[in-house]
Design a protein around this motif. Structure first.
Motif, PDB file in Angstrom:
ATOM      1  N   MET A   1       0.840  -1.164   0.000  1.00  0.00           N
ATOM      2  CA  MET A   1       0.000   0.000   0.000  1.00  0.00           C
ATOM      3  C   MET A   1       0.892   1.237   0.000  1.00  0.00           C
ATOM      4  SD  MET A   1      -3.000   0.738   2.663  1.00  0.00           S
ATOM      5  CE  MET A   1      -3.048   2.293   3.467  1.00  0.00           C
ATOM      6  N   ASP A   2       0.735   2.117  -0.973  1.00  0.00           N
ATOM      7  CA  ASP A   2       1.533   3.327  -1.056  1.00  0.00           C
ATOM      8  C   ASP A   2       1.073   4.326  -0.011  1.00  0.00           C
ATOM      9  OD1 ASP A   2       3.015   2.386  -3.158  1.00  0.00           O
ATOM     10  OD2 ASP A   2       1.666   3.189  -4.681  1.00  0.00           O
ATOM     11  N   PHE A 120       7.529   5.292  14.595  1.00  0.00           N
ATOM     12  CA  PHE A 120       8.096   4.291  13.689  1.00  0.00           C
ATOM     13  C   PHE A 120       9.224   4.834  12.818  1.00  0.00           C
ATOM     14  CE2 PHE A 120       3.839   2.667  14.628  1.00  0.00           C
ATOM     15  CZ  PHE A 120       4.176   1.413  15.103  1.00  0.00           C
ATOM     16  N   GLY A 121       9.447   6.128  12.840  1.00  0.00           N
ATOM     17  CA  GLY A 121      10.488   6.708  12.003  1.00  0.00           C
ATOM     18  C   GLY A 121      11.583   7.392  12.787  1.00  0.00           C
ATOM     19  N   ASP A 138       3.287  -8.587  16.650  1.00  0.00           N
ATOM     20  CA  ASP A 138       4.520  -9.324  16.414  1.00  0.00           C
ATOM     21  C   ASP A 138       5.628  -8.349  15.998  1.00  0.00           C
ATOM     22  OD1 ASP A 138       6.262 -10.896  14.171  1.00  0.00           O
ATOM     23  OD2 ASP A 138       5.610 -12.249  15.780  1.00  0.00           O
ATOM     24  N   MET A 139       6.865  -8.636  16.360  1.00  0.00           N
ATOM     25  CA  MET A 139       7.979  -7.756  15.995  1.00  0.00           C
ATOM     26  C   MET A 139       8.130  -7.603  14.486  1.00  0.00           C
ATOM     27  SD  MET A 139      11.071  -7.702  18.732  1.00  0.00           S
ATOM     28  CE  MET A 139      11.854  -9.175  18.189  1.00  0.00           C
ATOM     29  N   GLN A 144       8.141  -4.201   9.636  1.00  0.00           N
ATOM     30  CA  GLN A 144       7.503  -3.869   8.354  1.00  0.00           C
ATOM     31  C   GLN A 144       7.062  -2.404   8.348  1.00  0.00           C
ATOM     32  OE1 GLN A 144       3.925  -6.085   7.505  1.00  0.00           O
ATOM     33  NE2 GLN A 144       3.933  -5.501   5.353  1.00  0.00           N
ATOM     34  N   ILE A 145       6.460  -1.951   9.443  1.00  0.00           N
ATOM     35  CA  ILE A 145       6.028  -0.552   9.518  1.00  0.00           C
ATOM     36  C   ILE A 145       7.234   0.377   9.533  1.00  0.00           C
ATOM     37  CG2 ILE A 145       4.809   1.168  10.904  1.00  0.00           C
ATOM     38  CD1 ILE A 145       2.985  -1.136  11.888  1.00  0.00           C
ATOM     39  N   GLN A 146       8.242   0.061  10.327  1.00  0.00           N
ATOM     40  CA  GLN A 146       9.446   0.913  10.402  1.00  0.00           C
ATOM     41  C   GLN A 146      10.103   1.048   9.030  1.00  0.00           C
ATOM     42  OE1 GLN A 146      11.573  -1.097  13.606  1.00  0.00           O
ATOM     43  NE2 GLN A 146      11.255   0.676  14.943  1.00  0.00           N
ATOM     44  N   SER A 147      10.043   0.011   8.206  1.00  0.00           N
ATOM     45  CA  SER A 147      10.683   0.075   6.882  1.00  0.00           C
ATOM     46  C   SER A 147      10.032   1.092   5.950  1.00  0.00           C
ATOM     47  CB  SER A 147      10.671  -1.318   6.229  1.00  0.00           C
ATOM     48  OG  SER A 147       9.363  -1.646   5.765  1.00  0.00           O
ATOM     49  N   LYS A 148       8.811   1.525   6.272  1.00  0.00           N
ATOM     50  CA  LYS A 148       8.101   2.500   5.442  1.00  0.00           C
ATOM     51  C   LYS A 148       8.477   3.936   5.791  1.00  0.00           C
ATOM     52  CE  LYS A 148       4.252  -0.609   4.610  1.00  0.00           C
ATOM     53  NZ  LYS A 148       4.676  -0.974   3.282  1.00  0.00           N
TER      54      LYS A 148
END
Length: 149
Positions: A1-2, A120-121, A138-139, A144-148
């Motif tokens: 999702m962008d 997350f950033g 789950d970690m 996954q969220i932090q990578s965005k």
């Protein structure tokens, strides 16, 4: 999702309007894309008053602990809403056309903390186990969220 582009805010919240300098207030125009959002954020130094100029905007804020009560309202052209200082709040354009709002803030330097960006950033990252426990996920979801960001 962008990721959805952030709404355009004029002037930048980090800049001041020369004419308002030393008066303890600031203001900004917010242009919302169709169905666009101004994500959950807070102003640690200011109360915000939002006036809808064009469109239909869902607004809301969350009260402080322990209630964490969500207060929302759909605003039409001409409606006004107040977000108390320091509370997490958001806006969403409910229309398929652009929407415009004017935000007045009770500080010439209200600052803005966007919740997702801060959590997350952060740089460096907040440890995954802390966020996983805090959000009860789950970690791998945290990573996954932090990578965005």
């Amino acid at each position: 999702m962008d990721a959805e582009p952030a709404p355009k805010v004029y002037p930048s919240p980090e800049l001041s309007l020369t004419g308002l300098n030393t008066l303890g207030i600031s203001m900004a125009r917010i242009d919302f894309a169709p169905m666009g959002i101004n994500p959950p954020h807070t102003h640690p130094r200011a109360t915000e008053i939002l006036t809808v100029i064009e469109g239909r905007i869902l607004v809301g804020f969350v009260t402080s602990n322990p209630e964490n009560l969500l207060i929302t309202k759909v605003l039409e052209k001409g409606d006004v809403f107040v977000f108390p200082q320091g509370l997490i709040h958001f806006q969403k354009n409910l229309g398929h056309e652009y929407a415009i709002a004017i935000a007045g803030l009770s500080s010439q330097n209200p600052r803005v903390i966007t919740i997702a960006n801060a959590v997350f950033g952060s740089n460096p990252d907040i440890a995954g186990d802390i966020l996983a426990k805090s959000f009860q996920v789950d970690m791998n979801v945290v990573y996954q969220i932090q990578s965005k960001f």
